[in-house]
Design a protein around this motif. Structure first.
Motif, PDB file in Angstrom:
ATOM      1  N   ALA A 190       1.383   4.104  -2.854  1.00  0.00           N
ATOM      2  CA  ALA A 190       1.139   5.516  -2.554  1.00  0.00           C
ATOM      3  C   ALA A 190       2.335   6.352  -3.020  1.00  0.00           C
ATOM      4  CB  ALA A 190       0.900   5.706  -1.051  1.00  0.00           C
ATOM      5  N   GLU A 191       3.553   5.831  -2.780  1.00  0.00           N
ATOM      6  CA  GLU A 191       4.766   6.542  -3.214  1.00  0.00           C
ATOM      7  C   GLU A 191       4.816   6.680  -4.731  1.00  0.00           C
ATOM      8  OE1 GLU A 191       8.222   4.658  -1.598  1.00  0.00           O
ATOM      9  OE2 GLU A 191       7.718   5.359   0.433  1.00  0.00           O
TER      10      GLU A 191
ATOM     11  N   ASP B  37       0.827  -1.202   0.000  1.00  0.00           N
ATOM     12  CA  ASP B  37       0.000   0.000   0.000  1.00  0.00           C
ATOM     13  C   ASP B  37       0.865   1.257   0.000  1.00  0.00           C
ATOM     14  OD1 ASP B  37      -2.460   1.317   0.075  1.00  0.00           O
ATOM     15  OD2 ASP B  37      -2.244   1.653   2.240  1.00  0.00           O
ATOM     16  N   LYS B  38       1.895   1.210   0.859  1.00  0.00           N
ATOM     17  CA  LYS B  38       2.764   2.377   0.997  1.00  0.00           C
ATOM     18  C   LYS B  38       3.542   2.630  -0.294  1.00  0.00           C
ATOM     19  CE  LYS B  38       6.225   4.124   4.220  1.00  0.00           C
ATOM     20  NZ  LYS B  38       7.502   3.573   4.685  1.00  0.00           N
TER      21      LYS B  38
END
Lengths: 222, 357, 798
Positions: free
Chosen positions: A78-79, A74-75
């Motif tokens: 997002a990046e 997820d992270k």
């Protein structure tokens, strides 16, 4: 630049699992623009969302600027959105609590790539220079979409994803906004993947693909 | 005069002793430890015995009068002071075991006025005193029986009597025209076949004059009165349930005190025939025959208001008729008490008291 | 049509059970706290009424002696003169109010239900002094059984607590007052014989509202708390109803389009709400009963401790507050739904306003609110400057709290704008964080106001109680200077003790006191020895020079602060005392005592009250010897455990009483705070649906859901903390008003205000916790949302 290979996606509904994308593959080179057309429900927005990393594929692979999305959490996704991708929606989706200036610079600052000169250039080019202290709800639809385009470009993303960017605008302002966007995308050297149901607009891009029932066809004319 | 015994007994039972009403009509069946008991051999002494006997459980000063008003109407008057003790003896203050109850009534042919007073002993609200000058005083609140006696006379020879209720009052002067009469055996009055007894004497010879205060205005009255004095500690047998009592004065000057203690069976009757000069003759138990002839409904009860009394060996056969059948004493312990007219072999007037109906 | 429409309306709640739960819970909570407080008040008031009407005090005239000394002989004289009077002996013993009556003369109107009257079976027991009547639960109170040892106490529910009704003979013995009569009750059914003899006066019966008046402030306090809690609860209801109206707007539109008249639709919505109000109201009343039942023992202790008012610790169901509770539920619902109802009724449902437009409209409202708030604050200042009395005090409190609450959103908006401006430089997320906080402000401001009130009440009451505790403890230290306190049972024992003790301790200080009337109110007079213990330790608030010498010589008196304030007696003023007036030479603080009190010299006391025997002593001795001496005294003199009390014991007891006294306030405080947190939760849940379009773009531009949820959580906590910052000065102002205005009016003493910065940390922790707890669930929901929900925001077919 963008590689989509045999992507499948289905959604659970009351009638069971509904397949939206049934093995879609496409490639987009750097600086190239591609129009994605299709009927409502053909899965073109879903494909766009998958490419943006807003949702995860059920099968197949997507890579953006050399980064494989399926390996990202997820992270990471997002990046990726923050650093590589610029999004333009039909509903503009500006942040209502921020003024135009802050909205324009939002993603660039989020990505830590805020370039004052480029931002100023974008604002001027988009005709927003006099509106920077206004709030989104004080703008017309065309103005709002220009802010959204500026926001997407401000961080100099590698890939611009646009979902019916002129769908909420009348023909004249839609054409004007489209002209601006194409010009600026080219100037920024970004690739563009645009979802539209308008053949007329699709014709203005380098390539076009047609999506029907979750599958692509290269047929230029329906 | 066991009716009063019953009254006080019930009052005592309900109010003071904390015992439930049991054992027939009275709770006096059991001997109460510590109280003095009547003694056949005791000779009554006056004026001392006019005063209270706190070592006995119950006692009363009971006056009834048959009067005639200046309007020609017939009147009955009652003035009673009861004493009752939860323990023998008297102490000062609220701790006193003595309690007092006063009843006053005026009866006319169509009205019956009643008042009642209650008082604790020991604090001066009520009592009976006899000071060294032989002045006698019985009182409760502002009701009073006060002697106004010249030297050499009995303390009860002259009395001033007052009482008042919410709607009536009276002030009467009483003068004794005959001697004190000892009831029973020299003042020892047996109340049952089992031997229950009391000390009992009377002054039945009062001439009365005074004023009644009635709702219609004051009425001057004259007539005759009868005072009963009685004290005891355990005067009733367990099975005795009620009482009819008669005090009658006849035109020839003779008088009769009689009572009929009712029980489940034959009952127990006794009394005293008093000659015009005051000489008492004890009636043997059973000699007096008392038969109710007519009943009236009073306060929801059937009460005999016409009686036939007979003394066969004296050719005595009279009918008693209540002046006012509604002479109901709606007091804490209710009973019937009122004046009667006597006709038959003897004529005269008197008082009738009935309880346990 | 009506059934179909109603089914459609109600279907919304089936789809959103949580919303329904929130609505009902908010309403039930609000009603519950309100009616709980009302139930407590009703119970207390009923107890006062019982106390005031026992023995027909409110109906029967009475006769008293002008010199205060009626005797049994006087009673008998009056009876013999035809006065229909009945004696009454009244006094206190072991904390019990003893009423002695004489059943044979007692007027019927004075009869207490359950009392043996003439003709009843147990009158004999009563007259014999064995049977006495006591309120049911009074028997369980400590010390009562001992005080009534040897008697047969019988429960009489109509008696006020801590009251014993006995035959006058038994009362005489209990009170040691043989031959005395307090008053004569006049039987209203009988004519009076004439004018009263001299030396006697007739007191006309009045419903004496003394206790009710005295305790007014306390009940007002509770009512204020109840109302605060109610208001806070209504915020929840408002949030839930607001959401329901928002979400059902399309349905309203459809129903209208399908031909349901606006009037019918409005009526249906109203009926639906009233139904909910009644259901929740019933739950609320039940909850209120629980709250009241749980708090009543403490309230009873408080009232007993502060005012000497006896209130039972057991709650009765009373129709009054049940109906009032339901009424409040309905009224609250209507107030909370007013705006929505108005819209359904009046406005043609157009396209829904955009959130930012809402914010702009809210800006105008906020300015108006702030103006109103400033007006209220000004009024509060005016009431403080020019008003007087308890009501002025409460007006100040109300103006302060309400005004501050109304100013809060405007103030917050300013602070957030300033913070946002500064944050611009620190990064775009920070800028968005503050900007979005401003965006949320209109939706949250009601909940934040609720939180402000709850927090301010916490600070205010906490500061008051803390100041009180600190002062009280210090005062106890001063006042309880002696190391050991002894009580003898008889004068002879007292003399023996004194003789034995004098060579063994530093000082034996006799303590004598008597209950008497001080300027028309029941109070106490103490006689104290001339000793350095008093000079050095007695807490005098103000005094003339040489005060102790004057008191010792019997030439002056000391009075407590209560008496000084109530009667307006300053130094040098002359105080009427039995046996002659004395000038006031000093005023001492006397916390926790509701009654007036005076102190005079021991000798002067003996002259004035020769009948009072010296049974109590204070002993001065080295602290290390206390325990040994107590042990010897118990062994040598066979003194009971309770006859010897050491200083520490008294202090512990006093502090225990003190803590109980404020337990209720603490409990209500916590409950109010909990309700405020719930109000925030309700508001956040309401907002969370409409916030999705605001959050989705940020997510799309590269923030994770967890990041967004974290920011949301932080934002709410930040808002709660900001509210706490505002609540702190407000709470201190509140405390000051409570201490300097309300307490003086209510209790008769003023306390120095002390600050407790440690508690403020707790306040911020509580605020953060409340905000965090309220935001946690919405944040978790946001984090767990499927991307599809967020993507729907971007969907073209919106």
């Amino acid at each position: 630049m963008l590689h989509v290979n045999d992507v499948r996606k289905s959604y659970p509904t009351a009638e069971g699992l509904v397949s939206v994308l049934a093995g879609v593959s496409l490639d987009l080179d750097a600086g190239q623009s591609l129009a994605l057309t299709g009927e409502s429900g053909s899965g073109k927005s879903t494909l766009l969302h998958l490419v943006a990393g807003l949702d995860a594929v059920d099968g197949g692979t997507i890579s953006v600027a050399g980064t494989a999305l399926e390996g990202l959490d997820d992270k990471g996704r997002a990046e990726l959105r923050r650093d590589r991708i610029g999004l333009v929606f039909q509903q503009f989706n500006l942040i209502p609590s921020l003024d135009v200036g802050a909205n324009l610079a939002f993603q660039a600052r989020l990505a830590g790539r805020h370039d004052r000169g480029w931002s100023t250039h974008l604002a001027e080019a988009l005709g927003l220079a006099g509106l920077l202290n206004r709030y989104p709800e004080q703008l017309s639809g065309g103005q709002q979409q220009r802010v959204a385009i500026g926001r997407a470009l401000a961080a100099r993303p590698a890939l611009i994803l646009a979902d019916e960017p002129t769908g909420n605008l009348d023909e004249a302002s839609g054409d004007a906004v489209m002209g601006l966007m194409l010009g600026l995308v080219a100037k920024a050297g970004a690739s563009l993947l645009m979802v539209t149901h308008s053949e007329r607009l699709a014709a203005r891009l380098d390539r076009r693909l047609h999506l029907r029932a979750g599958r692509l066809s290269d047929r230029v004319q329906p | 005069m066991n009716a009063k015994t019953i009254l006080v007994g019930v009052w005592l039972g309900l109010a003071l002793a904390g015992a439930a009403v049991a054992q027939g009509f009275a709770d006096l069946g059991a001997t109460v430890e510590g109280f003095a008991l009547p003694d056949r051999d005791r000779v009554l002494e006056f004026p001392e015995d006019h005063a209270a006997h706190p070592d006995f459980r119950i006692e009363w000063w009971y006056l009834t009068a048959n009067l005639t008003g200046d309007d020609g109407a017939e009147y009955g008057v009652q003035w009673t002071l009861f004493r009752s003790a939860t323990a023998p003896g008297e102490t000062e203050g609220w701790q006193s075991p003595q309690a007092w109850m006063g009843h006053a009534a005026v009866t006319t042919a169509d009205a019956h006025h009643v008042a009642e007073r209650l008082a604790r002993g020991g604090v001066g609200q009520a009592g009976v005193t006899l000071n060294s000058g032989a002045a006698f005083r019985a009182w409760i609140d502002d009701w009073e029986m006060l002697s106004d006696t010249a030297p050499g006379e009995d303390a009860l020879d002259r009395l001033a009597l007052t009482a008042r209720g919410d709607d009536f009052g009276y002030a009467l002067d009483l003068t004794a025209e005959g001697p004190l009469v000892l009831q029973g055996d020299g003042g020892y009055s047996v109340k049952s076949a089992d031997g229950q007894a009391s000390h009992y004497y009377s002054q039945p010879f009062y001439a009365v004059s005074g004023t009644l205060d009635l709702p219609g205005g004051p009425v001057a009255v004259t007539g005759h009165a009868w005072l009963d004095r009685e004290w005891s500690s355990q005067p009733l047998a367990e099975d005795q349930t009620g009482w009819d009592w008669f005090s009658l004065s006849f035109e020839g000057g003779e008088k009769l005190m009689g009572f009929d203690l009712r029980d489940g069976g034959e009952g127990f009757t006794s009394g005293t025939w008093i000659a015009a000069d005051g000489t008492p003759s004890r009636l043997v138990p059973g000699a007096l025959q008392a038969d109710p002839l007519e009943y009236a409904t009073v306060a929801g009860r059937e009460v005999p208001v016409v009686w036939r009394l007979r003394l066969d060996d004296r050719a005595f056969d009279v009918t008693l008729r209540a002046v006012n059948p509604g002479a109901w004493m709606a007091t804490l312990v209710p009973y019937w008490e009122g004046p009667v007219r006597v006709t038959g072999s003897h004529t005269g007037r008197g008082y009738l008291e009935m309880t346990g109906y | 049509m009506i059934r179909a429409s109603l089914a459609a309306l109600l279907s919304h709640w089936w789809r959103h059970p949580l919303q329904l739960a929130m609505l009902l819970a908010g309403l039930a909570l609000a009603t519950g706290l309100w009616s709980g407080v009302q139930a407590i008040n009703a119970e207390a008031r009923a107890a006062y009424t019982r106390a005031e009407t026992v023995l027909g005090q409110d109906q029967l005239d009475r006769i008293v002696a002008t010199d205060g000394r009626l005797t049994v002989a006087r009673f008998a004289e009056l009876r013999q003169a035809g006065w229909p009077v009945s004696p009454l002996l009244e006094g206190r013993r072991a904390g019990l109010r003893i009423l002695g009556v004489e059943p044979l003369t007692l007027p019927r109107a004075a009869a207490v239900p359950g009392m043996p009257m003439l003709g009843s079976d147990d009158l004999g027991e009563f007259l014999a002094g064995r049977l006495v009547l006591v309120a049911p639960e009074t028997l369980d109170r400590p010390g009562v059984a001992e005080a009534l040892a040897g008697l047969k106490p019988q429960a009489a529910p109509d008696l006020p607590p801590m009251t014993v009704l006995a035959d006058i003979a038994a009362a005489e013995t209990l009170l040691g007052a043989r031959g005395e009569v307090t008053a004569l009750l006049i039987d209203p059914g009988r004519p009076l014989p004439g004018p009263l003899p001299s030396g006697l006066e007739r007191r006309v019966a009045v419903a004496d509202q003394g206790l009710a008046r005295l305790t007014d402030s306390f009940h007002l306090n509770l009512t204020a708390f109840g109302f605060l809690a109610f208001a806070v609860g209504i915020f929840i209801v408002h949030a839930a109803i607001g959401l329901a109206f928002e979400q059902r707007r399309p349905m309203f539109r459809t129903l209208r389009a399908l031909g349901v008249p606006a009037r019918t639709l409005g009526g249906l919505v109203l009926a639906e709400l009233l139904g909910f109000a009644l259901i929740a109201g019933l739950f609320g009343v039940g909850l209120g009963y629980g709250v009241a039942a749980a708090l009543l023992p403490d309230v009873a202790a408080t009232l007993g401790g502060l005012y000497g008012a006896a209130v039972p610790g057991v709650l009765e169901l009373r129709a009054g507050w049940i109906v009032a509770g339901l009424g409040m539920a309905v009224a609250g619902t209507l107030a909370a739904a007013g705006q929505g109802l108005w819209q359904v009724w009046r406005l043609p449902p157009l396209a829904s306003a955009t959130p930012r437009a809402w914010a702009v409209a809210a800006g105008a409202t906020r300015r108006l609110q702030a103006l109103c708030g400033l007006g209220l604050l000004t009024l509060a200042g005016g009431a403080l400057g020019f008003g007087s009395g308890l009501w002025a005090g409460f007006a100040v409190l109300a103006g302060l709290l309400l005004g501050a609450a109304l100013v809060l959103p405007g103030l917050m908006a300013l602070v957030l704008a300033a913070a946002g401006a500064r944050a611009r430089a620190r990064g775009v997320l920070s800028q968005w964080f503050w900007a979005d906080a401003r965006q949320q402000l209109p939706g949250l401001s009601l909940a934040l106001m609720a939180l402000l009130l709850a927090l301010a009440a916490n600070v205010g009451v906490g500061t008051m109680v803390g100041s009180f505790r600190a002062t009280f403890t210090g005062w106890l230290d001063q006042r309880l200077a002696s190391e050991l306190y002894l009580t003898a049972e008889t004068p002879a024992e007292a003399a023996r003790l004194r003789e034995w003790l004098e060579p063994r301790v530093l000082a034996v200080l006799p303590i004598v006191s008597t209950e008497t009337n001080l300027l028309g109110q029941p109070g106490d007079i103490y006689g104290i020895a001339d000793h350095a213990t008093y000079r050095d330790h007695w807490p005098l608030l103000s005094a003339l020079p040489e005060v102790w010498e004057a008191v010792a010589r019997g030439e002056a008196a000391l009075i407590n602060e209560q008496l000084s304030r109530r009667a307006g007696l300053g130094l040098g003023a002359v105080l009427d005392l039995p046996g002659g007036a004395l000038p006031v030479a000093g005023v001492y603080s006397d916390y926790g005592n509701p009654s007036p009190q005076a102190i005079i010299g021991l000798e002067a006391f003996g002259t004035r009250f020769p009948e009072v025997q010296v049974l109590r002593f204070a002993l001065r001795l080295p602290a290390t010897e206390v325990e040994a001496l107590a042990t010897i005294l118990r062994a040598e003199f066979g003194l009971r455990e309770t006859a010897i009390v050491d200083q520490a014991g008294i202090k512990a007891f006093s502090l225990r009483v003190f803590e109980r006294t404020f337990a209720v306030t603490g409990a209500l405080n916590t409950l109010t705070l909990a309700v405020a947190a719930l109000a925030m939760l309700a508001s956040l849940v309401t907002l969370s649906a409409s916030r999705l379009p605001q959050l989705a773009p940020v997510w799309a531009m590269g923030l994770t859901q967890a990041g967004l949820a974290g920011l949301d959580l932080a934002r709410t906590v930040m808002l709660a903390l900001l509210t706490a910052v505002a609540a702190l000065p407000l709470g201190l102002a509140l405390a000051w008003v409570l201490l300097a205005v309300v307490n003086v009016e209510a209790f008769g003493w003023r306390l120095p205000m002390q600050a407790f910065p440690g508690d403020w940390l707790w306040l911020f922790a509580a605020a953060g916790l409340a905000g965090g707890l309220a935001a946690l669930w919405p944040a978790v929901t946001l984090m767990r949302r499927r991307p599809a929900d967020l993507l729907r925001v971007f969907a073209n077919e919106r």
